[in-house]
Design an enzyme around this catalytic site. Structure first.
Site, PDB file in Angstrom:
ATOM      1  N   GLU A 130      39.854  30.171  39.662  1.00  0.00           N
ATOM      2  CA  GLU A 130      41.105  30.737  40.189  1.00  0.00           C
ATOM      3  C   GLU A 130      40.831  31.051  41.656  1.00  0.00           C
ATOM      4  OE1 GLU A 130      43.801  30.948  38.467  1.00  0.00           O
ATOM      5  OE2 GLU A 130      43.083  30.766  36.407  1.00  0.00           O
ATOM      6  N   LYS A 138      30.313  39.906  36.597  1.00  0.00           N
ATOM      7  CA  LYS A 138      29.881  40.518  37.859  1.00  0.00           C
ATOM      8  C   LYS A 138      31.091  40.841  38.728  1.00  0.00           C
ATOM      9  CE  LYS A 138      28.683  38.704  41.766  1.00  0.00           C
ATOM     10  NZ  LYS A 138      29.366  39.674  42.644  1.00  0.00           N
ATOM     11  N   GLU A 184      44.130  30.480  54.485  1.00  0.00           N
ATOM     12  CA  GLU A 184      44.434  31.719  53.780  1.00  0.00           C
ATOM     13  C   GLU A 184      43.904  32.882  54.634  1.00  0.00           C
ATOM     14  OE1 GLU A 184      42.130  32.654  50.232  1.00  0.00           O
ATOM     15  OE2 GLU A 184      43.977  33.335  49.290  1.00  0.00           O
ATOM     16  N   CYS A 225      45.815  36.666  46.238  1.00  0.00           N
ATOM     17  CA  CYS A 225      45.633  35.209  46.220  1.00  0.00           C
ATOM     18  C   CYS A 225      46.971  34.484  46.294  1.00  0.00           C
ATOM     19  CB  CYS A 225      44.872  34.793  44.973  1.00  0.00           C
ATOM     20  SG  CYS A 225      45.609  35.474  43.484  1.00  0.00           S
TER      21      CYS A 225
HETATM   22  P1  NAD Z   1      34.421  35.285  47.363  1.00  0.00           P
HETATM   23  O1  NAD Z   1      34.545  33.891  46.894  1.00  0.00           O
HETATM   24  O2  NAD Z   1      33.681  35.537  48.601  1.00  0.00           O
HETATM   25  O3  NAD Z   1      33.718  36.180  46.252  1.00  0.00           O
HETATM   26  C1  NAD Z   1      34.192  36.247  44.936  1.00  0.00           C
HETATM   27  C2  NAD Z   1      33.040  36.622  44.031  1.00  0.00           C
HETATM   28  O4  NAD Z   1      32.069  35.586  44.055  1.00  0.00           O
HETATM   29  C3  NAD Z   1      32.314  37.887  44.408  1.00  0.00           C
HETATM   30  O5  NAD Z   1      31.976  38.568  43.229  1.00  0.00           O
HETATM   31  C4  NAD Z   1      31.053  37.374  45.101  1.00  0.00           C
HETATM   32  O6  NAD Z   1      29.970  38.252  44.991  1.00  0.00           O
HETATM   33  C5  NAD Z   1      30.789  36.111  44.326  1.00  0.00           C
HETATM   34  N1  NAD Z   1      30.045  35.078  45.047  1.00  0.00           N
HETATM   35  C6  NAD Z   1      29.982  34.868  46.391  1.00  0.00           C
HETATM   36  N2  NAD Z   1      29.217  33.786  46.647  1.00  0.00           N
HETATM   37  C7  NAD Z   1      28.809  33.295  45.450  1.00  0.00           C
HETATM   38  C8  NAD Z   1      28.018  32.180  45.058  1.00  0.00           C
HETATM   39  N3  NAD Z   1      27.484  31.352  45.953  1.00  0.00           N
HETATM   40  N4  NAD Z   1      27.806  31.973  43.749  1.00  0.00           N
HETATM   41  C9  NAD Z   1      28.350  32.790  42.831  1.00  0.00           C
HETATM   42  N5  NAD Z   1      29.095  33.870  43.133  1.00  0.00           N
HETATM   43  C10 NAD Z   1      29.329  34.118  44.437  1.00  0.00           C
HETATM   44  O7  NAD Z   1      35.906  35.828  47.405  1.00  0.00           O
HETATM   45  P2  NAD Z   1      36.384  37.284  47.796  1.00  0.00           P
HETATM   46  O8  NAD Z   1      36.343  37.361  49.279  1.00  0.00           O
HETATM   47  O9  NAD Z   1      35.689  38.323  47.011  1.00  0.00           O
HETATM   48  O10 NAD Z   1      37.881  37.254  47.260  1.00  0.00           O
HETATM   49  C11 NAD Z   1      38.902  36.723  47.956  1.00  0.00           C
HETATM   50  C12 NAD Z   1      39.286  35.362  47.409  1.00  0.00           C
HETATM   51  O11 NAD Z   1      39.631  35.441  46.024  1.00  0.00           O
HETATM   52  C13 NAD Z   1      40.517  34.840  48.078  1.00  0.00           C
HETATM   53  O12 NAD Z   1      40.333  33.507  48.448  1.00  0.00           O
HETATM   54  C14 NAD Z   1      41.590  34.945  46.994  1.00  0.00           C
HETATM   55  O13 NAD Z   1      42.646  34.074  47.157  1.00  0.00           O
HETATM   56  C15 NAD Z   1      40.819  34.713  45.762  1.00  0.00           C
HETATM   57  N6  NAD Z   1      41.531  35.223  44.569  1.00  0.00           N
HETATM   58  C16 NAD Z   1      42.117  34.340  43.710  1.00  0.00           C
HETATM   59  C17 NAD Z   1      42.822  34.799  42.603  1.00  0.00           C
HETATM   60  C18 NAD Z   1      43.466  33.813  41.653  1.00  0.00           C
HETATM   61  O14 NAD Z   1      43.791  34.209  40.545  1.00  0.00           O
HETATM   62  N7  NAD Z   1      43.663  32.575  42.022  1.00  0.00           N
HETATM   63  C19 NAD Z   1      42.936  36.156  42.359  1.00  0.00           C
HETATM   64  C20 NAD Z   1      42.342  37.037  43.255  1.00  0.00           C
HETATM   65  C21 NAD Z   1      41.639  36.548  44.359  1.00  0.00           C
END
Ligand code: NAD
Length: 789
Positions: A266, A192, A397, A300
């Site tokens: 991650e 997804k 962050e 990230c």
């Molecule tokens: P997010 O956690 O809000 O969403 C990430 C994904 O999870 C989306 O697809 C979202 O639809 C889904 N999601 C949201 N709530 C959920 C739930 N309760 N159950 C299952 N899925 C759910 O994060 P974001 O705002 O999309 O992305 C930013 C974050 O991602 C930042 O914290 C960033 O640091 C992190 N990130 C980490 C890496 C890494 O490799 N460590 C890489 C890229 C981004």
């Protein structure tokens, strides 16, 4: 105007990338059927849709099907149907498919890049030169893994159907990081994308159709948290791979507790960018631009905390400000743009809110005098100085173009400041003295360290975090293991311990034979001054052990944390100590065999065998201590990447009842071998086998605090260890409820939990030892070291 004046007065003209192909693609697609399930394009069963819009203008790009639980069911069913054939296909067959995906993506490289920039807002320079080529590299690199695995890891197999959930900041790249290793391992996937950036995944599904990916091997569902949660909770999925915020990562850790699903997370970061006074400051400024303003800081591993040595701080900040003034904000499709819009209004509001709060807490927030484009979710690059370590901009962050600055005096202080965060994803170290840089890198609690560089990634080099940045790695060998299941020899189902008497019982001969706890190298009384009566196999009193409680675990964890001599010892040194431990156990083999007979009722022969196997296992890990080493990668860059094996840290071990001596040693020895310090809770029924080890340990030169033993009620002590935020890893072989609870309770610091899910292992099997265990005892840190002038 002379030539020089003319040169300085030159302005950039617009250099727009054409978008007509992307617009034609958008206009030609039926996004009401945007779910790619079992090789077919489907509408959401509930008929719901969601919108994706362009961050640079706010204009609607598409309305896509919004998957609900029924669609996730269908996608998991399709993946499950495709699994047997795909996982049984040869490495060569899978390699051909992965390679075909990579090649097909190459043919549509520009369309991917333009679509990504339109949907996400990232500058075309980045999507064109970084995101898309790296995504392609992942598929082609992992084609090789599909074949290599057959030879390399015959004791492993693909984990099964995998649910993958990704964020919006690198939509295509994160998709590639997830799908490529999964397919190489023989898994089928339900992925997804994030709801802000669904488009390149749709194009990728088209590529899968063209590249001959068998139907159902790749399923792509669209939607938001609801669809994500339906994936996480689906019983037909064997592994969840998640990239996103730490907050959602913790929800997922809790939701999957006790399910037996493999999990990799991650998550977020607050990475340090450390500039020593002997650094090439101009290079460091360029690195910093890349470190924090790449993708508008929505990265990230963004170097969002600048730590600069006092002597050069003013000069460096002055250079940074000059450079910031030259950053160009503008259309993501302009090839000269450095900074595009943030992904969405909500993200812009969040960043503004954090900057305002940081300023309220004393930070001085400076921005260049630049005009914002008239539409779109733009935020000026922002430099915060005067930031105290507790300031929200130093701790949270931001995920935006905001840099928090602090100064340090010496390398110790730099390391302390860098590690003063709950995250542990990445760090950059800038110094012309490579000795200094390589002295600092291992001391940084971060999964990736770049020396004189930043944001270097490659498919061959693992990426992932320590602490609340999550667990698991993407890329490289370690990334492959995230999609493989080790064939461990299953043991008996473990039943919850019956409540035993906590009353002290008089010893028959009147002498006090109550074993104490072993903490910080000393035998100590339990805090509560209660004991547990331990019965022989015939139901008589064998002795008593201390009934450890929360306070005892706390003391044991402090002792384990304070022990520096063990993790800092050379591998050879640790190896010799473990050999010595084996030797000393061997000297008392008869005594331990008799104890096993007395407590468990096994035959003398079986007892002797278990003691012999325990000694052999200690020998094995003593020998592997200096052989299970890291690697050197040679990524396609002028750099080498040192994949170092580091201990996880303080590891809690809750040992099982079956084969109580061998089980205890089989868990404690690999953890010790890799330099972890251990807090072990021995079998609740047969703890005397562990307490009898105290003297063996004392005679074996193990530094105080390297191993601590707290006897008592396994379930209760496992719970205390799980909740303790200074425990980095926890291995639990206990009843199913205790395992599930330990996983759920581990979310405080997202410790690495390895649970037997209510089963023991057959500890006597050769497969209950070796790399599968050592791999759990380490973190792989990738240190990038560029070379050349
Ligand atoms: P997010 O956690 O809000 O969403 C990430 C994904 O999870 C989306 O697809 C979202 O639809 C889904 N999601 C949201 N709530 C959920 C739930 N309760 N159950 C299952 N899925 C759910 O994060 P974001 O705002 O999309 O992305 C930013 C974050 O991602 C930042 O914290 C960033 O640091 C992190 N990130 C980490 C890496 C890494 O490799 N460590 C890489 C890229 C981004």
């Amino acid at each position: 105007m002379n030539i020089l004046e003319r040169y300085h007065a030159m302005e950039y003209g617009p250099a727009p990338e054409a978008r007509n192909e992307a617009d034609a693609w958008l206009a030609g697609r039926d996004f009401s059927k945007a779910l790619f399930i079992g090789g077919e394009w489907k509408a959401a069963a509930g008929g719901r849709t969601f919108e994706t819009s362009e961050p640079s203008s706010g204009k609607l790009l598409a309305k896509l099907s919004d998957a609900g639980a029924a669609d996730i069911d269908a996608a998991v069913a399709a993946a499950a149907k495709a699994l047997p054939k795909w996982s049984a296909s040869s490495g060569y067959q899978r390699a051909k498919v992965l390679y075909a995906i990579g090649r097909a993506m190459q043919r549509h490289q520009r369309l991917f890049a333009v679509l990504e920039s339109i949907d996400n807002g990232k500058p075309i320079r980045e999507s064109r030169d970084i995101d898309v080529p790296l995504a392609i590299r992942h598929f082609i690199h992992h084609a090789g893994w599909a074949q290599a695995l057959d030879r390399d890891s015959p004791d492993h197999k693909g984990v099964g159907v995998v649910g993958q959930i990704i964020p919006w900041n690198f939509p295509l790249l994160m998709l590639a990081w997830k799908i490529a290793p999964a397919l190489a391992a023989g898994c089928t996937v339900v992925l997804k994308p994030a709801e802000f950036t669904p488009l390149t995944a749709v194009l990728f599904a088209e590529i899968c159709e063209r590249a001959g990916v068998p139907k159902g091997v790749v399923n792509i569902v669209q939607g938001g948290p609801e669809a994500g949660a339906a994936i996480v909770n689906h019983p037909g999925i064997q592994k969840i791979a998640f990239t996103g915020s730490s907050e959602v990562g913790k929800i997922i850790r809790k939701a999957t507790a006790g399910s037996g699903k493999k999990l990799s997370l991650e998550l977020g970061g607050k990475s340090a960018f450390i500039v020593f006074e002997d650094a090439d400051l101009d290079s460091a400024v360029e690195g910093l631009v890349d470190g924090i303003w790449f993708n508008q800081g929505q990265v990230c591993c963004a170097g969002s905390r600048l730590l600069v040595q006092e002597g050069v701080a003013d000069a460096f900040i002055a250079k940074v400000k000059v450079r910031m003034s030259r950053l160009r904000l503008g259309s993501p499709l302009d090839k000269n743009t450095d900074i595009g819009p943030l992904v969405d209004r909500s993200q812009l509001d969040r960043v503004k809110g954090l900057v305002a709060e940081g300023a309220k807490q004393g930070a001085v927030c400076w921005q260049p005098d630049a005009a914002l484009p008239s539409s779109g979710y733009y935020h000026l690059p922002t430099l915060a100085t005067g930031v105290s370590p507790a300031n929200i901009l130093a701790q949270e962050e931001v995920f935006g173009p905001v840099l928090a600055t602090m100064t340090f005096r010496n390398s110790e202080e730099a390391i302390e400041l860098a590690n003063n965060t709950r995250y542990g994803l990445a760090a950059s170290v800038w110094s012309e003295n490579v000795n200094l840089a390589l002295h600092v890198a291992p001391q940084l609690k971060a999964g990736v360290v770049w020396v004189n560089g930043t944001n270097m990634f490659d498919a061959a080099c693992g990426f992932g975090g320590y602490r609340e940045s999550g667990f698991g790695r993407e890329g490289g060998r370690e990334g492959m293991y995230e999609y493989l299941a080790a064939k461990l020899p299953l043991g008996p189902v473990i039943k919850a311990a019956a409540a035993a008497s906590a009353q002290p019982v008089e010893q028959a001969d009147g002498t006090d034979r109550t074993a104490k706890l072993f903490i910080g190298g000393k035998q100590v009384r339990p805090d509560g001054n209660y004991s547990l009566a331990i019965a022989t196999s015939k139901g008589r009193l064998a002795g008593e052990v201390g009934l450890g409680n929360r306070k005892d675990i706390r003391d044991a964890v402090s002792a384990a944390r304070a022990c520096k001599a063990w993790p800092e010892a050379t591998a050879f040194n640790r190896s010799q100590v473990l050999y010595y431990l084996a030797e000393n156990l061997s000297g008392r083999a008869d005594e331990f065999a008799a104890r096993l007979v007395q407590l468990t009722g096994v035959t003398a022969k079986a007892a002797r065998e278990e003691v012999e196997q325990s000694i052999e296992r200690l020998f094995l890990y003593a020998g592997l201590t200096d052989k299970f080493e890291g690697r050197v990668h040679q990524p396609p860059a002028r750099a080498v990447t040192l994949a170092l094996h580091e201990p996880v840290g303080v590891v809690g071990v809750v040992a099982p009842d079956n084969q109580p001596l061998l089980g205890f040693i089989s868990l404690v020895a690999p953890a010790l071998a890799m330099g972890n310090t251990v807090v072990a809770v021995p079998s609740e029924r047969y703890p005397l086998l562990a307490t009898d080890l105290y003297q063996v340990i004392e005679y074996s030169d193990i530094p105080a605090g390297a191993i601590n033993i707290v006897t008592g009620r396994g379930a209760e002590l496992a719970g205390v260890l799980a909740k303790h935020d200074d425990v980095d890893g926890l291995w639990v072989f206990a009843d199913a409820a205790t395992c599930a609870k330990a996983e759920a309770d581990s979310i405080g610091n997202l410790k690495r939990v390895w649970s037997g899910n209510g089963r023991g292992l057959d500890w006597a099997s050769d497969d209950a030892a070796g790399e599968a265990f050592l791999r759990r005892a380490i973190e792989v840190k990738n240190v990038w070291v560029p070379y050349g002038d």
